[in-house]
Scaffold this motif. Structure first.
Motif, PDB file in Angstrom:
ATOM      1  N   LEU A   1       0.822  -1.219   0.000  1.00 45.08           N
ATOM      2  CA  LEU A   1       0.000   0.000   0.000  1.00 45.08           C
ATOM      3  C   LEU A   1       0.853   1.264   0.000  1.00 45.08           C
ATOM      4  CD1 LEU A   1      -3.026   0.944   0.301  1.00 45.08           C
ATOM      5  CD2 LEU A   1      -2.601   1.057   2.751  1.00 45.08           C
ATOM      6  N   ALA A   2       2.071   1.136   0.548  1.00 43.98           N
ATOM      7  CA  ALA A   2       2.902   2.322   0.759  1.00 43.98           C
ATOM      8  C   ALA A   2       3.309   3.038  -0.536  1.00 43.98           C
ATOM      9  CB  ALA A   2       4.157   1.925   1.539  1.00 43.98           C
ATOM     10  N   GLY A   3       3.350   2.313  -1.640  1.00 47.48           N
ATOM     11  CA  GLY A   3       3.861   2.906  -2.886  1.00 47.48           C
ATOM     12  C   GLY A   3       2.991   4.040  -3.404  1.00 47.48           C
ATOM     13  N   PRO A   4       3.623   5.056  -4.020  1.00 42.66           N
ATOM     14  CA  PRO A   4       2.873   6.229  -4.488  1.00 42.66           C
ATOM     15  C   PRO A   4       1.883   5.944  -5.604  1.00 42.66           C
ATOM     16  CG  PRO A   4       5.161   6.359  -5.186  1.00 42.66           C
ATOM     17  CD  PRO A   4       5.068   5.188  -4.260  1.00 42.66           C
ATOM     18  N   LEU A   5       2.036   4.809  -6.299  1.00 43.50           N
ATOM     19  CA  LEU A   5       1.039   4.514  -7.333  1.00 43.50           C
ATOM     20  C   LEU A   5      -0.195   3.869  -6.713  1.00 43.50           C
ATOM     21  CD1 LEU A   5       3.153   3.220 -10.348  1.00 43.50           C
ATOM     22  CD2 LEU A   5       2.491   5.533  -9.739  1.00 43.50           C
ATOM     23  N   HIS A   6      -0.136   3.542  -5.446  1.00 48.17           N
ATOM     24  CA  HIS A   6      -1.277   2.922  -4.757  1.00 48.17           C
ATOM     25  C   HIS A   6      -1.656   3.833  -3.578  1.00 48.17           C
ATOM     26  CE1 HIS A   6      -4.005  -0.052  -3.343  1.00 48.17           C
ATOM     27  NE2 HIS A   6      -3.166  -0.931  -2.814  1.00 48.17           N
ATOM     28  N   GLY A   7      -1.534   3.341  -2.347  1.00 50.18           N
ATOM     29  CA  GLY A   7      -1.997   4.123  -1.189  1.00 50.18           C
ATOM     30  C   GLY A   7      -1.228   5.407  -0.979  1.00 50.18           C
ATOM     31  N   GLY A   8       0.041   5.402  -1.384  1.00 51.58           N
ATOM     32  CA  GLY A   8       0.855   6.590  -1.189  1.00 51.58           C
ATOM     33  C   GLY A   8       0.422   7.765  -2.049  1.00 51.58           C
ATOM     34  N   ALA A   9      -0.526   7.531  -2.951  1.00 47.58           N
ATOM     35  CA  ALA A   9      -0.953   8.611  -3.850  1.00 47.58           C
ATOM     36  C   ALA A   9      -1.612   9.758  -3.081  1.00 47.58           C
ATOM     37  CB  ALA A   9      -1.916   8.066  -4.910  1.00 47.58           C
ATOM     38  N   ASN A  10      -2.268   9.452  -1.949  1.00 51.88           N
ATOM     39  CA  ASN A  10      -2.951  10.541  -1.236  1.00 51.88           C
ATOM     40  C   ASN A  10      -1.951  11.590  -0.717  1.00 51.88           C
ATOM     41  OD1 ASN A  10      -1.991   9.021   0.920  1.00 51.88           O
ATOM     42  ND2 ASN A  10      -4.005   8.305   1.568  1.00 51.88           N
ATOM     43  N   VAL A  11      -0.738  11.160  -0.385  1.00 49.39           N
ATOM     44  CA  VAL A  11       0.294  12.102   0.040  1.00 49.39           C
ATOM     45  C   VAL A  11       0.788  12.877  -1.183  1.00 49.39           C
ATOM     46  CG1 VAL A  11       2.599  12.311   1.054  1.00 49.39           C
ATOM     47  CG2 VAL A  11       1.005  10.598   1.933  1.00 49.39           C
ATOM     48  N   ALA A  12       1.027  12.132  -2.259  1.00 50.65           N
ATOM     49  CA  ALA A  12       1.553  12.765  -3.471  1.00 50.65           C
ATOM     50  C   ALA A  12       0.581  13.827  -4.009  1.00 50.65           C
ATOM     51  CB  ALA A  12       1.817  11.700  -4.530  1.00 50.65           C
ATOM     52  N   VAL A  13      -0.723  13.572  -3.885  1.00 54.98           N
ATOM     53  CA  VAL A  13      -1.714  14.554  -4.351  1.00 54.98           C
ATOM     54  C   VAL A  13      -1.559  15.843  -3.548  1.00 54.98           C
ATOM     55  CG1 VAL A  13      -4.182  15.111  -4.427  1.00 54.98           C
ATOM     56  CG2 VAL A  13      -3.422  12.834  -5.097  1.00 54.98           C
ATOM     57  N   MET A  14      -1.477  15.708  -2.224  1.00 50.28           N
ATOM     58  CA  MET A  14      -1.402  16.908  -1.387  1.00 50.28           C
ATOM     59  C   MET A  14      -0.097  17.662  -1.631  1.00 50.28           C
ATOM     60  SD  MET A  14      -4.242  17.117   0.048  1.00 50.28           S
ATOM     61  CE  MET A  14      -4.224  18.210   1.446  1.00 50.28           C
ATOM     62  N   GLN A  15       0.981  16.915  -1.868  1.00 50.34           N
ATOM     63  CA  GLN A  15       2.257  17.588  -2.162  1.00 50.34           C
ATOM     64  C   GLN A  15       2.140  18.385  -3.447  1.00 50.34           C
ATOM     65  OE1 GLN A  15       4.688  14.085  -2.041  1.00 50.34           O
ATOM     66  NE2 GLN A  15       5.457  14.518   0.020  1.00 50.34           N
ATOM     67  N   MET A  16       1.446  17.784  -4.418  1.00 52.92           N
ATOM     68  CA  MET A  16       1.255  18.461  -5.701  1.00 52.92           C
ATOM     69  C   MET A  16       0.406  19.729  -5.507  1.00 52.92           C
ATOM     70  SD  MET A  16      -0.559  16.760  -9.031  1.00 52.92           S
ATOM     71  CE  MET A  16      -2.201  16.702  -8.312  1.00 52.92           C
ATOM     72  N   LEU A  17      -0.713  19.595  -4.785  1.00 52.85           N
ATOM     73  CA  LEU A  17      -1.602  20.745  -4.579  1.00 52.85           C
ATOM     74  C   LEU A  17      -0.882  21.838  -3.791  1.00 52.85           C
ATOM     75  CD1 LEU A  17      -4.979  18.912  -3.707  1.00 52.85           C
ATOM     76  CD2 LEU A  17      -4.288  19.868  -5.908  1.00 52.85           C
ATOM     77  N   GLN A  18      -0.110  21.409  -2.794  1.00 52.52           N
ATOM     78  CA  GLN A  18       0.615  22.378  -1.967  1.00 52.52           C
ATOM     79  C   GLN A  18       1.645  23.123  -2.811  1.00 52.52           C
ATOM     80  OE1 GLN A  18      -0.099  22.791   1.514  1.00 52.52           O
ATOM     81  NE2 GLN A  18       1.016  24.669   1.029  1.00 52.52           N
ATOM     82  N   SER A  19       2.310  22.372  -3.683  1.00 51.29           N
ATOM     83  CA  SER A  19       3.333  23.035  -4.476  1.00 51.29           C
ATOM     84  C   SER A  19       2.706  24.001  -5.481  1.00 51.29           C
ATOM     85  CB  SER A  19       4.248  21.979  -5.091  1.00 51.29           C
ATOM     86  OG  SER A  19       4.327  22.069  -6.452  1.00 51.29           O
ATOM     87  N   ILE A  20       1.525  23.651  -6.008  1.00 53.63           N
ATOM     88  CA  ILE A  20       0.826  24.594  -6.896  1.00 53.63           C
ATOM     89  C   ILE A  20       0.471  25.855  -6.091  1.00 53.63           C
ATOM     90  CG2 ILE A  20      -1.317  24.979  -8.218  1.00 53.63           C
ATOM     91  CD1 ILE A  20      -1.264  21.955  -8.907  1.00 53.63           C
ATOM     92  N   HIS A  21       0.005  25.646  -4.876  1.00 49.29           N
ATOM     93  CA  HIS A  21      -0.377  26.768  -4.013  1.00 49.29           C
ATOM     94  C   HIS A  21       0.838  27.647  -3.706  1.00 49.29           C
ATOM     95  CE1 HIS A  21      -1.254  28.561   0.025  1.00 49.29           C
ATOM     96  NE2 HIS A  21      -2.296  28.961  -0.665  1.00 49.29           N
ATOM     97  N   ASP A  22       1.946  27.003  -3.307  1.00 48.42           N
ATOM     98  CA  ASP A  22       3.124  27.766  -2.911  1.00 48.42           C
ATOM     99  C   ASP A  22       3.692  28.560  -4.079  1.00 48.42           C
ATOM    100  OD1 ASP A  22       2.771  26.623  -0.484  1.00 48.42           O
ATOM    101  OD2 ASP A  22       4.426  25.188  -0.642  1.00 48.42           O
TER     102      ASP A  22
END
Ligand code: ACO
Length: 432
Positions: free
Chosen positions: A262-283
């Motif tokens: 589950l830990a991998g970013p293509l699976h469960g880890g995607a929820n973290v990757a999404v927020m990092q992406m949104l945060q970086s767009i915001h920043d």
């Protein structure tokens, strides 16, 4: 007469049984093909392979349908809560009042972590990945409950109810402990009187002498997030649970392996990757078009996180529910999260883009789940562990199907070998 398909290779025909599921899903049974013809079915990544017969979850990716034990996810999200849905997923039926009470009681009684197990957690660096800590802690459970983890199906099934309650309840407790350990806060022990989600919030956010108090909307939102993750058919981590379980490994060990997957970013880890992406767009104050353009390059490391799904080709019904819930939850909690606006804008932009349209790429459950978790107060690095709490019922139910199947066999796929053909050993002195 049973239907068959015929495979013709050269001049020889091989009849193959056809299977039809209760929802009309069709499969060609290739199990006997190799013995009859010498050929195996090739399906890299198992994208078109039914690896098992299951009665837990029905998923129709073309039409955006998800049902647990026959009940549509929309109805469960609307009427049920996480613990009731967990019971349904694990035991096959909605519980009556007595069953629900007894299940809740088992979860409450088995919430605490032994002092010795706490020491294992305290042995990790505080900077360790929460998923690494979680999988290690779960893989330690057989050491504390050896009688429930004998690696003998018949024996382990006898203790299944207790093992299931321990797994589900303790995964939640361990997640809260990881959070507090990383923050240098004292552990908050579970309270028997609290319902599942409230107890989690208490273990996360109470302080000594100051109980966590929040609006009921917070526990409700958490319930929804966990419920929407309760099971999802033969996804990467659940298939891992089944694969490990098929060797007669016990429930805890099998779940621990699932958590690793589950830990991998293509699976469960995607929820973290999404927020990092949104945060970086915001920043950076841009409109997200940079991410969309990069995602279209086709590179796996530049994908638009939270978009696309291995099986949904229409929409992810969980994303629809959670996307709508985001608005309600944030409004009720009085939170104005700029990342929600960015996510909506990004979704609209991607849904108009020919690249995403042509490939039928839509937001998946992870696209919005992080925004709700953030509103609840859960830090980003814990998001994937939240997914693990939610997915525990699915892991448990799938392990049980494997363990209880008298005709089951060890999962052992074949391969097409593409390496060097036979060659003779070369002594070191003669190697170039
Ligand atoms: N961004 C850009 N392109 C994408 C994306 C994406 N998120 N997802 C798929 N594609 C592209 C692929 O590159 C492929 O392009 P091509 O046909 O030009 O080669 C095409 O779309 C089809 O890909 P699929 O075969 O559908 O994708 P696959 O089944 O291999 O992967 C996956 C599914 C891993 C979920 C993928 O969509 C992805 O990486 N998404 C982002 C990560 C993510 O959100 N994961 C969470 C999944 S849900 C869950 O686990 C809870």
């Amino acid at each position: 007469m049973a239907k068959t398909a015929t495979l013709k290779i050269d001049d020889k025909e091989y009849p193959l049984p056809v299977m039809i599921g209760t929802e009309g899903e069709k499969a060609v049974d290739t199990r006997a093909l190799r013995a009859a013809s010498g050929y195996v079915a090739y399906d890299q990544g198992y994208g078109n392979t039914g690896s098992c017969e299951s009665q837990i979850t029905f998923l129709d990716g073309d039409n955006g349908i998800l049902r647990h034990r026959g009940y549509p996810i929309e109805q469960l999200a609307h009427h049920s809560d996480f613990v009731e849905t967990a019971y349904l997923v694990i035991y096959g039926e909605l519980p009556n009042a007595t069953q629900r009470r007894e299940f809740g009681l088992q979860l409450r009684k088995n919430a605490a972590i032994e002092t010795q197990m706490q020491k294992i957690l305290e042995g990790f660096p505080t900077s360790a990945s929460p998923m690494a800590m979680l999988s290690a802690m779960v893989s330690a459970l057989p050491a504390y409950y050896p009688h429930l983890a004998t690696n003998n199906f018949e024996q382990d099934l006898k203790g299944f109810d207790l093992a299931a309650a321990i797994a589900m309840s303790k995964i939640r407790t361990i997640v809260a402990m990881i959070y507090r350990y990383q923050k240098g806060l004292p552990f908050m022990f579970p309270k028997q009187e609290l319902p599942f989600c409230d107890n989690f919030l208490h273990m996360m956010f109470s302080e000594p002498y100051q109980d966590y108090v929040s609006m009921p909307e917070v526990a409700k939102a958490l319930n929804l997030v966990l419920l929407l993750h309760a099971d999802h058919e033969q996804n990467c981590s659940t298939s891992t649970v089944r694969m490990v379980g098929s060797s007669a490994s016990n429930l805890f060990t099998s779940i621990s392996a699932g958590i690793c997957a589950l830990a991998g970013p293509l699976h469960g880890g995607a929820n973290v990757a999404v927020m990092q992406m949104l945060q970086s767009i915001h920043d950076e104050g841009d409109d997200g078009s940079r991410f969309i353009a990069a995602a279209k390059s086709g590179s796996k490391s530049n994908r638009l996180m939270g978009f696309g799904h291995a099986v949904y080709r229409n929409f992810d019904p969980r994303a629809k529910i959670i996307g709508e819930a985001c608005d309600t939850v944030l409004t009720r909690l009085g939170i104005d999260d700029p990342l929600l606006k960015i996510a909506k804008h990004l979704e609209q932009a991607a849904l108009k883009d020919e690249y995403f349209v042509a490939r039928k790429l839509y937001p998946n459950v992870d696209f919005y789940s992080g925004i709700i978790m953030r509103a609840i107060g859960i830090p980003m690095n814990m998001f994937t562990t939240m997914f693990a709490i939610g997915r525990a019922p699915g892991y448990i139910a799938n392990w049980r199907e494997v363990a209880a199947n008298p005709k089951g066999r060890i999962y052992r796929p074949r391969q097409i070998y593409g390496g060097p053909v036979k060659r003779d050993y070369v002594p070191m002195a003669q190697r170039g």
